[in-house]
Design a protein around this motif. Sequence first.
Motif, mmCIF file in Angstrom:
data_model
loop_
_atom_site.group_PDB
_atom_site.id
_atom_site.type_symbol
_atom_site.label_atom_id
_atom_site.label_comp_id
_atom_site.label_asym_id
_atom_site.label_seq_id
_atom_site.Cartn_x
_atom_site.Cartn_y
_atom_site.Cartn_z
ATOM 1 N N LYS A 60 0.836 -1.195 0.000
ATOM 2 C CA LYS A 60 0.000 0.000 0.000
ATOM 3 C C LYS A 60 0.873 1.247 0.000
ATOM 4 O O LYS A 60 1.906 1.292 0.661
ATOM 5 C CB LYS A 60 -0.907 0.014 1.225
ATOM 6 N N ASN A 61 0.400 2.261 -0.735
ATOM 7 C CA ASN A 61 1.123 3.534 -0.725
ATOM 8 C C ASN A 61 0.773 4.304 0.545
ATOM 9 O O ASN A 61 -0.068 3.881 1.340
ATOM 10 C CB ASN A 61 0.835 4.337 -2.006
ATOM 11 N N SER A 62 1.397 5.451 0.729
ATOM 12 C CA SER A 62 1.228 6.203 1.976
ATOM 13 C C SER A 62 -0.212 6.678 2.178
ATOM 14 O O SER A 62 -0.707 6.691 3.304
ATOM 15 C CB SER A 62 2.197 7.382 2.026
ATOM 16 N N LEU A 63 -0.912 7.046 1.095
ATOM 17 C CA LEU A 63 -2.304 7.470 1.240
ATOM 18 C C LEU A 63 -3.181 6.297 1.666
ATOM 19 O O LEU A 63 -4.031 6.446 2.547
ATOM 20 C CB LEU A 63 -2.837 8.074 -0.062
ATOM 21 N N GLU A 64 -2.969 5.138 1.079
ATOM 22 C CA GLU A 64 -3.750 3.967 1.451
ATOM 23 C C GLU A 64 -3.512 3.594 2.913
ATOM 24 O O GLU A 64 -4.453 3.250 3.640
ATOM 25 C CB GLU A 64 -3.408 2.795 0.534
ATOM 26 N N GLN A 65 -2.279 3.679 3.358
ATOM 27 C CA GLN A 65 -1.963 3.395 4.762
ATOM 28 C C GLN A 65 -2.633 4.412 5.679
ATOM 29 O O GLN A 65 -3.190 4.058 6.718
ATOM 30 C CB GLN A 65 -0.455 3.407 4.973
ATOM 31 N N TYR A 66 -2.587 5.689 5.274
ATOM 32 C CA TYR A 66 -3.218 6.757 6.055
ATOM 33 C C TYR A 66 -4.722 6.509 6.158
ATOM 34 O O TYR A 66 -5.306 6.629 7.242
ATOM 35 C CB TYR A 66 -2.935 8.120 5.415
ATOM 36 N N CYS A 67 -5.349 6.174 5.042
ATOM 37 C CA CYS A 67 -6.797 5.957 5.035
ATOM 38 C C CYS A 67 -7.197 4.717 5.834
ATOM 39 O O CYS A 67 -8.274 4.689 6.418
ATOM 40 C CB CYS A 67 -7.306 5.877 3.604
ATOM 41 N N GLU A 75 -9.691 13.191 3.054
ATOM 42 C CA GLU A 75 -8.903 12.652 1.937
ATOM 43 C C GLU A 75 -9.303 11.228 1.578
ATOM 44 O O GLU A 75 -8.986 10.739 0.498
ATOM 45 C CB GLU A 75 -7.401 12.658 2.276
ATOM 46 N N CYS A 76 -9.989 10.570 2.488
ATOM 47 C CA CYS A 76 -10.290 9.161 2.311
ATOM 48 C C CYS A 76 -11.736 8.893 1.921
ATOM 49 O O CYS A 76 -12.150 7.747 1.810
ATOM 50 C CB CYS A 76 -9.964 8.415 3.608
#
Length: 81
Positions: A60-67, A75-76
Amino acid sequence: MTNIQEKATTEIQEKIQKEVEEARAVCDISGSNSAECAAAWDAVEELQAEASHKRQVKPKNSLEQYCDANPEADECRLYED
């Protein structure tokens, strides 16, 4: 690799090993040119393909991990058409 992924990898490797043993036994009994032997080795190949596919899952990229950690964040949000 996460603990869950490691466990899944270990489980599928154990299944592959079991299927290899069964394929060898089937081929010893029915002969290496029998349909039963071919089917047993097909089962091994299917499990190996599944294991290969699971290893190819991209991280997972950083946005996916954040979400994952913050599903309520703006953002999610996911919008339906």
